[in-house]
Design an enzyme around this catalytic site. Structure first.
Site, short mmCIF file in Angstrom:
data_model
loop_
_atom_site.label_atom_id
_atom_site.label_comp_id
_atom_site.label_asym_id
_atom_site.label_seq_id
_atom_site.Cartn_x
_atom_site.Cartn_y
_atom_site.Cartn_z
N GLU A 93 0.84 -1.21 0.00
CA GLU A 93 0.00 0.00 0.00
C GLU A 93 0.88 1.26 0.00
O GLU A 93 2.01 1.23 0.46
CB GLU A 93 -0.88 0.02 1.25
CG GLU A 93 -2.27 -0.55 1.06
CD GLU A 93 -3.20 0.36 0.24
OE1 GLU A 93 -2.71 1.24 -0.49
OE2 GLU A 93 -4.43 0.18 0.34
N ASP A 94 0.31 2.33 -0.49
CA ASP A 94 1.01 3.62 -0.43
C ASP A 94 0.70 4.36 0.87
O ASP A 94 1.56 5.05 1.41
CB ASP A 94 0.67 4.50 -1.64
CG ASP A 94 -0.83 4.64 -1.82
OD1 ASP A 94 -1.55 3.64 -1.68
OD2 ASP A 94 -1.30 5.75 -2.09
N ASP A 149 -4.68 5.26 5.97
CA ASP A 149 -5.30 6.49 6.48
C ASP A 149 -6.24 6.09 7.63
O ASP A 149 -5.81 5.95 8.76
CB ASP A 149 -6.02 7.15 5.30
CG ASP A 149 -6.41 8.58 5.56
OD1 ASP A 149 -5.72 9.49 5.11
OD2 ASP A 149 -7.45 8.79 6.22
N PHE A 164 -3.10 16.37 3.92
CA PHE A 164 -3.31 15.61 2.71
C PHE A 164 -2.00 15.58 1.95
O PHE A 164 -1.36 16.60 1.75
CB PHE A 164 -4.43 16.22 1.88
CG PHE A 164 -5.06 15.21 0.98
CD1 PHE A 164 -5.97 14.29 1.49
CD2 PHE A 164 -4.72 15.12 -0.35
CE1 PHE A 164 -6.53 13.31 0.68
CE2 PHE A 164 -5.27 14.15 -1.17
CZ PHE A 164 -6.17 13.24 -0.66
N ARG A 215 0.23 12.53 -9.07
CA ARG A 215 0.82 11.20 -8.84
C ARG A 215 2.26 11.15 -9.37
O ARG A 215 3.06 10.34 -8.93
CB ARG A 215 0.00 10.12 -9.57
CG ARG A 215 -1.37 9.86 -9.00
CD ARG A 215 -1.93 8.56 -9.58
NE ARG A 215 -3.37 8.45 -9.45
CZ ARG A 215 -4.01 7.96 -8.40
NH1 ARG A 215 -3.33 7.53 -7.36
NH2 ARG A 215 -5.33 7.90 -8.38
#
Ligand code: PRP
Length: 177
Positions: free
Chosen positions: A99-100, A103, A152, A165
């Site tokens: 996963e990046d 959250d 964010f 991205r």
């Protein structure tokens, strides 16, 4: 007209590369003789996966899955569904989810439970980043790159409404107006 948010660099490309190298060393130590299946969760993890597997330089299989939370915007609605499931059979295999970002933890929790139904020998989680300030469900991250503040973030695969991205570093959005 599309507004341009103010971005500030949180992690440089060099810092990210050092984190990827460290993670690869930990994963290689644990998986060098296991021919693992790495499952990347699209889309955000594609850059991380590409760097991680080249740093690992180990026999392994790659699968992709795409998940989605109902609703739009930055706040997860909490209900996750599988948009694209993995193609290969993972029964009896050692699986590492890539996963990046973690959250709320809702996506990872859902996906790990989804994969366990496919009877793998083991399932672990590797995430480049974790945002503990947003945790809703506690997830054990077996291999973690870095912790990020309650902002964010974009870049290195991570988007803001599909933008940014492509950035080689990770930046925080300071001004979302
Ligand atoms: C991101 C990230 C995780 C998820 C984490 O994906 O890649 O899959 O959110 O959020 P959670 O811990 O609150 O569940 P996103 O939905 O932004 O999709 P993308 O990777 O395609 O941009």
């Amino acid at each position: 007209m599309v507004s341009e948010p103010k971005l500030s660099i949180l992690f440089t490309a060099e810092q990210i590369a050092a984190a990827v190298k460290r993670l690869a060393a930990e994963i290689r130590r644990d998986y060098h003789d296991k021919n693992p299946v790495l499952i990347a969760v699209l889309k955000g993890s594609f850059v991380f996966l590409a760097d991680l597997v080249r740093e690992l330089n180990l026999p392994l299989q790659i699968e992709f899955a795409q998940l989605s939370s109902y609703g739009h915007g930055k706040e997860s609605a909490g209900k996750i569904r599988v948009v694209k499931d993995i193609q290969g059979d993972i029964k009896g295999r050692h699986v590492l989810v890539v996963e990046d970002i973690i959250d709320t933890g809702l996506t990872a929790k859902f996906f790990l439970e989804h994969l366990k139904k496919k009877q793998p020998a083991s399932v672990k989680l590797c995430s480049l980043t974790d945002k503990p300030s947003r945790t809703q469900v506690k997830i054990d991250i077996d291999y973690l790159g870095m912790t990020v503040p309650d902002k964010f973030i974009v870049g290195y695969g991570i988007d803001w409404d599909e933008r940014f991205r492509y950035l080689p570093d990770i930046r925080a959005i300071e001004d979302e107006s």
